[in-house]
Design a protein around this motif. Sequence first.
Motif, mmCIF file in Angstrom:
data_model
loop_
_atom_site.group_PDB
_atom_site.id
_atom_site.type_symbol
_atom_site.label_atom_id
_atom_site.label_comp_id
_atom_site.label_asym_id
_atom_site.label_seq_id
_atom_site.Cartn_x
_atom_site.Cartn_y
_atom_site.Cartn_z
ATOM 1 N N GLN A 77 53.982 29.639 33.223
ATOM 2 C CA GLN A 77 55.041 30.231 34.047
ATOM 3 C C GLN A 77 55.026 31.757 33.991
ATOM 4 O O GLN A 77 55.895 32.407 34.576
ATOM 5 N N LYS A 78 54.043 32.313 33.279
ATOM 6 C CA LYS A 78 53.897 33.770 33.106
ATOM 7 C C LYS A 78 55.121 34.381 32.428
ATOM 8 O O LYS A 78 55.472 35.536 32.684
ATOM 9 N N LEU A 79 55.739 33.606 31.554
ATOM 10 C CA LEU A 79 56.848 34.104 30.729
ATOM 11 C C LEU A 79 56.247 34.623 29.435
ATOM 12 O O LEU A 79 56.303 33.984 28.378
ATOM 13 N N TRP A 80 55.633 35.793 29.529
ATOM 14 C CA TRP A 80 54.790 36.272 28.434
ATOM 15 C C TRP A 80 55.578 36.563 27.168
ATOM 16 O O TRP A 80 55.087 36.308 26.068
ATOM 17 N N THR A 81 56.784 37.106 27.285
ATOM 18 C CA THR A 81 57.567 37.417 26.084
ATOM 19 C C THR A 81 57.859 36.151 25.285
ATOM 20 O O THR A 81 57.727 36.122 24.048
ATOM 21 N N LYS A 82 58.227 35.079 25.987
ATOM 22 C CA LYS A 82 58.516 33.812 25.310
ATOM 23 C C LYS A 82 57.228 33.193 24.764
ATOM 24 O O LYS A 82 57.227 32.620 23.661
ATOM 25 N N ALA A 83 56.145 33.308 25.514
ATOM 26 C CA ALA A 83 54.873 32.760 25.036
ATOM 27 C C ALA A 83 54.425 33.469 23.770
ATOM 28 O O ALA A 83 53.982 32.833 22.798
ATOM 29 N N ILE A 84 54.539 34.792 23.755
ATOM 30 C CA ILE A 84 54.136 35.577 22.589
ATOM 31 C C ILE A 84 54.965 35.187 21.368
ATOM 32 O O ILE A 84 54.434 35.000 20.265
ATOM 33 N N ALA A 85 56.264 35.038 21.564
ATOM 34 C CA ALA A 85 57.139 34.662 20.444
ATOM 35 C C ALA A 85 56.762 33.277 19.911
ATOM 36 O O ALA A 85 56.724 33.061 18.682
ATOM 37 N N ALA A 86 56.463 32.339 20.806
ATOM 38 C CA ALA A 86 56.107 30.988 20.366
ATOM 39 C C ALA A 86 54.781 30.984 19.627
ATOM 40 O O ALA A 86 54.622 30.297 18.598
ATOM 41 N N TYR A 87 53.788 31.731 20.125
ATOM 42 C CA TYR A 87 52.503 31.798 19.427
ATOM 43 C C TYR A 87 52.665 32.436 18.043
ATOM 44 O O TYR A 87 52.052 31.985 17.063
ATOM 45 N N ARG A 88 53.482 33.450 17.946
ATOM 46 C CA ARG A 88 53.694 34.096 16.631
ATOM 47 C C ARG A 88 54.409 33.158 15.675
ATOM 48 O O ARG A 88 54.109 33.134 14.475
ATOM 49 N N ALA A 89 55.327 32.389 16.212
ATOM 50 C CA ALA A 89 56.005 31.396 15.357
ATOM 51 C C ALA A 89 55.017 30.340 14.882
ATOM 52 O O ALA A 89 55.075 29.886 13.727
ATOM 53 N N ALA A 90 54.093 29.952 15.750
ATOM 54 C CA ALA A 90 53.067 28.985 15.355
ATOM 55 C C ALA A 90 52.176 29.561 14.261
ATOM 56 O O ALA A 90 51.806 28.861 13.308
ATOM 57 N N LEU A 91 51.845 30.845 14.380
ATOM 58 C CA LEU A 91 50.993 31.477 13.365
ATOM 59 C C LEU A 91 51.709 31.621 12.028
ATOM 60 O O LEU A 91 51.059 31.666 10.973
ATOM 61 N N ALA A 92 53.028 31.687 12.054
ATOM 62 C CA ALA A 92 53.769 31.711 10.788
ATOM 63 C C ALA A 92 53.576 30.408 10.032
ATOM 64 O O ALA A 92 53.627 30.371 8.798
ATOM 65 N N GLN A 93 53.317 29.319 10.774
ATOM 66 C CA GLN A 93 53.062 28.015 10.156
ATOM 67 C C GLN A 93 51.583 27.831 9.823
ATOM 68 O O GLN A 93 51.237 27.255 8.794
ATOM 69 N N GLU A 94 50.710 28.295 10.699
ATOM 70 C CA GLU A 94 49.253 28.162 10.520
ATOM 71 C C GLU A 94 48.590 29.511 10.784
ATOM 72 O O GLU A 94 48.053 29.769 11.866
ATOM 73 N N PRO A 95 48.634 30.416 9.799
ATOM 74 C CA PRO A 95 48.144 31.792 10.028
ATOM 75 C C PRO A 95 46.641 31.900 10.238
ATOM 76 O O PRO A 95 46.178 32.928 10.750
ATOM 77 N N LEU A 96 45.880 30.886 9.870
ATOM 78 C CA LEU A 96 44.422 30.969 9.998
ATOM 79 C C LEU A 96 43.877 30.150 11.167
ATOM 80 O O LEU A 96 42.701 29.796 11.186
ATOM 81 N N ASP A 97 44.725 29.897 12.161
ATOM 82 C CA ASP A 97 44.267 29.161 13.335
ATOM 83 C C ASP A 97 43.702 30.158 14.351
ATOM 84 O O ASP A 97 44.456 30.889 15.009
ATOM 85 N N ALA A 98 42.379 30.190 14.489
ATOM 86 C CA ALA A 98 41.720 31.173 15.354
ATOM 87 C C ALA A 98 42.139 31.000 16.807
ATOM 88 O O ALA A 98 42.328 31.983 17.538
ATOM 89 N N GLY A 99 42.287 29.754 17.254
ATOM 90 C CA GLY A 99 42.654 29.509 18.641
ATOM 91 C C GLY A 99 44.008 30.072 18.994
ATOM 92 O O GLY A 99 44.205 30.583 20.109
ATOM 93 N N THR A 100 44.955 30.005 18.060
ATOM 94 C CA THR A 100 46.279 30.551 18.325
ATOM 95 C C THR A 100 46.238 32.071 18.390
ATOM 96 O O THR A 100 46.890 32.679 19.236
#
Length: 283
Positions: free
Chosen positions: A36-59
């Motif tokens: 949906q090109k909601l980049w601010t929300k997408a960025i926040a969700a990806y960062r939250a995912a990395l807080a759980q899995e910081p070594l996921d290259a794809g994220t």
Amino acid sequence: MVHCVCALAVLFASPSPRAQNTAEALRRQAIEFSKQKLWTKAIAAYRAALAQEPLDAGTHYNLALALKYSGDSRHAADEFSEAIRIRPGWADAYFGLGAAYHELGNDSLAATNLRRAVELDPGSAAARRYLATILLEKGDAQGAIEQLNLEQNRATTAAGRLDPDGKRLLGRAYLQSGQLFQAVESLRAFLAVWPNDAQGRYYLGIALGQNGDLEPALAEFRRAVALMPDFGPAHQSLGAALRRKGDDAGALAEFRIAARLMPRNPLALADLGQALKKSGDLD
């Protein structure tokens, strides 16, 4: 020493199943936000995912793309770099890093990373073409030609046909290097597939004009401005060709249009000034 080893073991421990599930749910959210090109929300969700899995290259890679599309190329470069650190030899991440550096104005690092991308994935036409574009911008027309010929050879071998977009860029590279016959040949091959491309017509007109073929050049410039009436460089080149032909009134008309479309272009303003002076119309 025992404490250090334990600390390292904790640092590099695999995420728990719960953390992995949470990260996956957040990544799915981020993908939907990205669609949906909601980049601010997408960025926040990806960062939250990395807080759980910081070594996921794809994220890290997908976060970099979201940052890039949001206009934050600097942090995008950081995330592409992190993806490469975790997953060395990932051609797409090098491609993304090269594109981010190009947007940041660092063409040297952009070219370095794009070269690495095509080394890792020689079949990546997009990365090779991006590299050729940067080389052209840097004035290395021969380097661009080498990259584009490699792409064209692979495309011909794989698909049995030439890639038209590559032909236009190759024509520009030949033109910039002064190889006019090859430029005309490549641009005509492109226009055989995309006859209504104004830029292709414009570059072909430039090549023909530099080769002394004034009438064919005029025809190409006229087609370019008919296809794209607000294409300032084509109006300026049409004016210059008309001036060479001796049609001062036609040249003045085109120079007026070019100066209106490109009011800060010194060459367009100079051409208009000379044409006005010659006509005696300095008002």
